[in-house]
Design an enzyme around this catalytic site. Structure first.
Site, short mmCIF file in Angstrom:
data_model
loop_
_atom_site.label_atom_id
_atom_site.label_comp_id
_atom_site.label_asym_id
_atom_site.label_seq_id
_atom_site.Cartn_x
_atom_site.Cartn_y
_atom_site.Cartn_z
N GLU A 11 5.29 -1.77 1.71
CA GLU A 11 5.13 -1.58 0.26
C GLU A 11 4.23 -0.41 -0.10
OE1 GLU A 11 3.21 -5.29 -0.64
OE2 GLU A 11 5.10 -6.25 -1.10
N PRO A 12 4.62 0.80 0.21
CA PRO A 12 3.77 1.92 -0.15
C PRO A 12 3.77 2.20 -1.65
CG PRO A 12 5.82 2.71 0.81
CD PRO A 12 5.86 1.22 0.90
N CYS B 269 -18.12 9.26 -24.24
CA CYS B 269 -19.53 9.06 -24.50
C CYS B 269 -20.13 8.18 -23.42
CB CYS B 269 -19.69 8.39 -25.86
SG CYS B 269 -20.25 9.56 -27.05
N TYR C 220 -2.37 5.77 -9.35
CA TYR C 220 -3.53 5.07 -9.92
C TYR C 220 -4.32 5.93 -10.91
CZ TYR C 220 -2.32 1.91 -6.13
OH TYR C 220 -1.65 1.07 -5.28
N ARG D 51 -10.94 6.89 -11.54
CA ARG D 51 -11.17 6.61 -10.12
C ARG D 51 -12.51 7.11 -9.61
NH1 ARG D 51 -8.40 8.04 -6.25
NH2 ARG D 51 -8.44 6.08 -5.11
N GLY E 75 -0.72 0.59 1.63
CA GLY E 75 -2.07 1.01 1.97
C GLY E 75 -2.19 2.31 2.72
N1 LLP Z 1 1.22 -4.16 -1.96
C1 LLP Z 1 0.25 -4.89 -2.52
C2 LLP Z 1 0.35 -6.33 -2.52
C3 LLP Z 1 -0.85 -4.28 -3.11
O1 LLP Z 1 -1.80 -5.01 -3.66
C4 LLP Z 1 -0.93 -2.86 -3.14
C5 LLP Z 1 -2.06 -2.19 -3.77
C6 LLP Z 1 0.12 -2.13 -2.55
C7 LLP Z 1 1.17 -2.81 -1.97
C8 LLP Z 1 0.16 -0.64 -2.53
O2 LLP Z 1 -0.90 -0.07 -1.86
P1 LLP Z 1 -0.94 1.52 -1.68
O3 LLP Z 1 0.17 1.90 -0.75
O4 LLP Z 1 -0.77 2.13 -3.03
O5 LLP Z 1 -2.29 1.78 -1.11
N2 LLP Z 1 -6.59 1.15 -7.83
C9 LLP Z 1 -6.94 1.46 -6.45
C10 LLP Z 1 -5.88 0.97 -5.49
C11 LLP Z 1 -5.64 -0.50 -5.59
C12 LLP Z 1 -4.52 -0.95 -4.70
C13 LLP Z 1 -4.10 -2.31 -5.06
N3 LLP Z 1 -3.01 -2.80 -4.31
C14 LLP Z 1 -7.14 2.95 -6.32
O6 LLP Z 1 -7.07 3.65 -7.32
O7 LLP Z 1 -7.42 3.43 -5.24
#
Ligand code: LLP
Length: 433
Positions: free
Chosen positions: A291-292, A362, A391, A331, A249
């Site tokens: 978990e990045p 379209c 993403y 996005r 996150g």
């Molecule tokens: N761990 C878990 C369980 C998750 O669900 C996610 C993201 C991550 C790690 C990684 O999060 P990050 O570090 O990438 O923020 N499609 C959306 C983002 C959805 C994230 C879903 N889970 C977007 O385009 O912003």
């Protein structure tokens, strides 16, 4: 000057990525085109690893969330960098398996894993299945017993944290489809059930509070809540769980004024909270996992487009149409996400125009962004949209039967295709008459 370290400007006034001229790359491979810098990705992996080692003394692990960008090449890269891998589907698991990703370093997430996915996870020996709910727990227990195995699991917990981010990407609060609630006793009941199951080895807990978060406090708060729950589990059952996975996150810089927290500061503060809370609750330090996803690949990627029509609507706005759009970057239409864009072949010039960059689908909402500041633009120019490494490819679609762009990866300034451009043959591949 740029949102990512891998970007620059050359003597021709062109935007560069990984030292390579983006205009040349667009000519070589055509547009739309995703370009990613592997050196920047490896650098991010190393920074995370060094930082977790520094603050948790080797008692921690960085796991790349492959949903941000998944293909064989990235799985191989993060494997070489010694990271773990978070997968959420058979497709992501299959991709990891296809490069021989070590099963013990894989975390299998998801709120509704199918029996087929659970079986595949058991068969591959996935190190951690992150169980979301009691239905899944019971199915997994039976599958493990009939396979004469014990499934290693973590439980996904909702710590009830509001991480002040976009509603669609906020997952840790109580009204969420993910995980087990603490308040209602649901999580404790699941823990007790798991501890008595023959096919289950409960290793720890997991939470993920959202995405694109700039503050550290929500992460600290989540760590406290999770550790307190671990202490409650110990008090009520005698079991002391070994693993605490604090999710991903971490926000990245999409716009020049974004100010993401440095990994090292995050790790310093959160590890401090973890240690303090362990002392307070009398717990042993658990093994910490993070978990990045976005922050590993996001800044390393850009998308290149060719400008077609430029439509100036007096006193309203100027539409700059490009040869991609919501198919390769959904996005904006999904979250009104903001990006920085520029005319790659005029990157040295000042940005004097405010435009709406539109895709070719379209659909009126098919936009890359509104009010985007760019250089004076004309048909044939190359537009670069920055920080699209996360993403974008992974959420791309074939809407309007538009083929997906290829992904070109740069390493040490050398380019190679890691995902091929789709062809018209690919578009009709699954069609039957
Ligand atoms: N761990 C878990 C369980 C998750 O669900 C996610 C993201 C991550 C790690 C990684 O999060 P990050 O570090 O990438 O923020 N499609 C959306 C983002 C959805 C994230 C879903 N889970 C977007 O385009 O912003």
């Amino acid at each position: 000057m740029f949102v990512s370290d891998c970007l620059g400007l050359n003597a021709l006034g062109h935007l560069t990525i990984g030292g390579r001229d983006t205009v040349e790359l667009a000519q070589t491979y055509g547009t739309p085109l995703y370009v990613m810098d592997e050196d920047e990705i490896r650098q991010a992996c190393q920074s995370y690893r060094e930082s977790i080692n520094k603050y948790y003394g080797g008692h921690g692990m960085v796991t790349y969330a492959s949903k941000a960008f998944c293909c064989k090449a990235i799985c191989k890269t993060v494997m070489e960098e010694g990271l773990g891998l978070d997968v959420v589907s058979l497709g992501e698991l299959y991709t990891a398996q296809s490069v021989g990703f070590p099963a013990e370093r894989i975390f299998f997430h998801g709120n509704n894993k199918t029996v087929e996915e659970l079986c595949a996870a058991l068969e591959y020996g996935v190190g951690q299945i992150v169980v979301d709910n009691v239905t899944e727990l019971m199915i997994l227990n039976e599958l493990a017993i009939s396979a004469k195995e014990k499934a290693n699991i973590l439980f996904r917990i909702k710590p009830g944290i509001d991480a002040h981010t976009h509603d669609f990407v906020r997952t840790g609060q109580i009204d969420s489809k993910f995980g087990l609630a603490l308040e209602t006793g649901e999580a404790m009941n699941a823990v007790k059930a798991a501890l008595s199951m023959e096919g289950i080895r409960l290793k720890g807990l997991h939470c993920h509070i959202g995405s694109q978060i700039f503050d550290i406090e929500p992460f600290e708060h989540a760590a406290e809540v999770m550790l307190q729950f671990m202490a409650d589990i110990k008090a009520q059952t005698g079991a002391e769980l070994e693993v605490l996975d604090l999710g991903g996150g971490f926000g990245i810089k999409y716009l020049p004024d974004h100010d993401p927290v440095e990994y090292d500061r995050y790790m310093m503060q959160v590890s401090g909270t973890v240690k303090k809370t362990c002392e307070k609750t009398g717990l042993r330090m658990p093994f910490i996992v993070i978990e990045p996803g976005r922050s590993i690949v996001g800044p390393a990627g850009i998308t290149l487009y060719t400008v077609g029509a430029v439509k100036e609507i007096p006193n309203i706005r100027t539409y700059v149409s490009v040869d991609g759009g919501m198919g390769d970057n959904p996005r904006y239409i999904l979250y009104q996400s903001q990006y920085e864009a520029m005319v790659a072949n005029k990157a040295g010039q000042p940005k004097t125009q405010s435009v709406t960059i539109a895709g070719k689908c379209c659909e009126s909402g098919d936009l890359i962004g509104e009010g985007m500041q760019i250089q004076q633009v004309e048909p044939g120019d190359i537009i670069a949209v920055l920080a699209t490494g996360a993403y974008n490819y992974s959420m791309s679609s074939n809407y309007n039967r538009i083929p997906k762009p290829p992904v070109v990866m740069l390493r040490g300034g050398k380019d190679r295709v890691v995902v091929k451009r789709e062809t018209m043959e690919d578009i009709v591949r699954n069609d039957l008459l």
